[in-house]
Design a protein around this motif. Structure first.
Motif, PDB file in Angstrom:
ATOM      1  N   ALA A   1       0.828  -1.207   0.000  1.00 31.67           N
ATOM      2  CA  ALA A   1       0.000   0.000   0.000  1.00 31.67           C
ATOM      3  C   ALA A   1       0.861   1.255   0.000  1.00 31.67           C
ATOM      4  O   ALA A   1       0.562   2.236  -0.701  1.00 31.67           O
ATOM      5  CB  ALA A   1      -0.934  -0.011   1.202  1.00 31.67           C
ATOM      6  N   HIS A   2       1.948   1.237   0.773  1.00 33.37           N
ATOM      7  CA  HIS A   2       2.860   2.397   0.819  1.00 33.37           C
ATOM      8  C   HIS A   2       3.546   2.586  -0.526  1.00 33.37           C
ATOM      9  O   HIS A   2       3.680   3.730  -1.007  1.00 33.37           O
ATOM     10  CB  HIS A   2       3.893   2.185   1.921  1.00 33.37           C
ATOM     11  N   LEU A   3       3.973   1.498  -1.154  1.00 32.38           N
ATOM     12  CA  LEU A   3       4.639   1.587  -2.454  1.00 32.38           C
ATOM     13  C   LEU A   3       3.681   2.128  -3.517  1.00 32.38           C
ATOM     14  O   LEU A   3       4.060   2.983  -4.328  1.00 32.38           O
ATOM     15  CB  LEU A   3       5.163   0.212  -2.867  1.00 32.38           C
ATOM     16  N   GLU A   4       2.450   1.653  -3.500  1.00 35.05           N
ATOM     17  CA  GLU A   4       1.460   2.127  -4.471  1.00 35.05           C
ATOM     18  C   GLU A   4       1.185   3.617  -4.278  1.00 35.05           C
ATOM     19  O   GLU A   4       1.068   4.365  -5.253  1.00 35.05           O
ATOM     20  CB  GLU A   4       0.163   1.327  -4.349  1.00 35.05           C
TER      21      GLU A   4
ATOM     22  N   SER B   1       1.869   9.143  -6.313  1.00 34.12           N
ATOM     23  CA  SER B   1       2.165  10.547  -6.005  1.00 34.12           C
ATOM     24  C   SER B   1       3.397  11.065  -6.739  1.00 34.12           C
ATOM     25  O   SER B   1       3.493  12.273  -7.021  1.00 34.12           O
ATOM     26  CB  SER B   1       2.349  10.728  -4.503  1.00 34.12           C
ATOM     27  N   THR B   2       4.327  10.179  -7.053  1.00 34.21           N
ATOM     28  CA  THR B   2       5.579  10.640  -7.676  1.00 34.21           C
ATOM     29  C   THR B   2       5.804  10.099  -9.075  1.00 34.21           C
ATOM     30  O   THR B   2       6.684  10.585  -9.784  1.00 34.21           O
ATOM     31  CB  THR B   2       6.791  10.234  -6.801  1.00 34.21           C
TER      32      THR B   2
ATOM     33  N   GLN C   1       6.157  -4.190  -9.960  1.00 32.89           N
ATOM     34  CA  GLN C   1       5.768  -3.806  -8.610  1.00 32.89           C
ATOM     35  C   GLN C   1       5.581  -2.300  -8.467  1.00 32.89           C
ATOM     36  O   GLN C   1       4.994  -1.845  -7.482  1.00 32.89           O
ATOM     37  CB  GLN C   1       6.825  -4.294  -7.612  1.00 32.89           C
ATOM     38  N   LYS C   2       6.097  -1.545  -9.439  1.00 31.03           N
ATOM     39  CA  LYS C   2       5.957  -0.092  -9.394  1.00 31.03           C
ATOM     40  C   LYS C   2       4.970   0.397 -10.442  1.00 31.03           C
ATOM     41  O   LYS C   2       5.097   1.498 -10.977  1.00 31.03           O
ATOM     42  CB  LYS C   2       7.321   0.567  -9.594  1.00 31.03           C
ATOM     43  N   ILE C   3       3.979  -0.432 -10.720  1.00 29.61           N
ATOM     44  CA  ILE C   3       2.897  -0.068 -11.641  1.00 29.61           C
ATOM     45  C   ILE C   3       1.577  -0.199 -10.889  1.00 29.61           C
ATOM     46  O   ILE C   3       1.304  -1.230 -10.264  1.00 29.61           O
ATOM     47  CB  ILE C   3       2.885  -0.976 -12.891  1.00 29.61           C
TER      48      ILE C   3
END
Length: 238
Positions: free
Chosen positions: A143-146, A151-152, A223-225
């Motif tokens: 959740a934090h990574l998403e 946001s960035t 994982q960053k999508i």
């Protein structure tokens, strides 16, 4: 006739978070089912040649439906609240079983086999508790990574290239893997897959547009999508 949209009201009720009573009752019956099974079965085994006492016999007979129904109830509750681990129900059921075996061991003169069985039940309970804590930590990390990516990262448009199912049949819900495609800032076409719980009231169709965020420095990192449609149709309710 109604002044409230019945479909919207039905959807609101279906997605409503379970209250504390539902949570406590489901978990209490998981514990009681394990307690009854842990207490009853050792007596049945100890009195295999004769009829066991009434209380252990009732405990064995009642433990089966209690465990089955409470497991179903707890799964339904946990699936609507992603802060409640699915393993919590099993943790309490095995803890109850350990205490039930301990109580049976006291009445049967502390046989060695029962001491090991009770220890095994307690070990399973502790293992499930550890897995539950690990799963909760993993959910918070994701959740934090998403949130960070949204946001960035770079926001773009994506579309469904494969909805992952043919049609709805007997069930009004389908758990499937949906494939999305998008183009990154360099013009490279990419594909990403996400599991979705799709309802007949809100079907997903090929070509459907949605919003997608990705890390511009690492666009190929799955994982960053973050796919908005996948967040709107999660396997478990937030």
């Amino acid at each position: 006739m109604s002044t409230v949209d019945p479909i919207a009201l039905k959807r609101l009720r279906a997605n409503k978070r379970p209250g504390p009573i539902s949570i406590v009752v489901s978990l209490a019956f998981q514990f009681l089912g394990g307690l009854a099974a842990g207490y009853g079965w050792p007596h049945v085994e100890a009195f295999e040649d004769i009829e066991p006492p009434l209380l252990p016999l009732v405990a064995v007979i009642s433990s089966i439906p209690i465990l089955v129904l409470s497991s179903i109830a707890w799964t339904a509750v946990a699936m609507k609240h992603n802060k409640l681990g699915l393993t919590l129900g099993g943790t309490l059921a095995w803890l109850g079983a350990a205490l039930g075996v301990a109580a049976a061991a006291v009445g049967l003169g502390y046989p060695t086999a029962l001491i090991w069985v009770g220890a095994g039940c307690l070990a399973i309970s502790l293992l499930l508790a550890v897995l539950g804590v690990w799963a909760a930590h993993k959910r918070r990390t994701i959740a934090h990574l998403e949130a960070t990516v949204m946001s960035t990262g770079t926001m773009t448009s994506a579309r469904v290239s494969d909805k992952g199912y043919l049609s709805f049949s007997d069930s009004a819900k389908i758990l499937t893997t949906v494939t999305f495609t998008f183009h990154d800032a360099g013009g490279v076409q990419r594909w990403v897959q996400r599991p979705l719980l799709i309802t007949a009231a809100e079907p997903v169709v090929d070509g459907q547009e949605t919003t997608l965020w990705y890390d511009p420095l690492d666009p190929g990192n799955d994982q960053k999508i973050v796919v908005k449609l996948a967040k709107d149709m999660p396997l478990r309710r937030p």
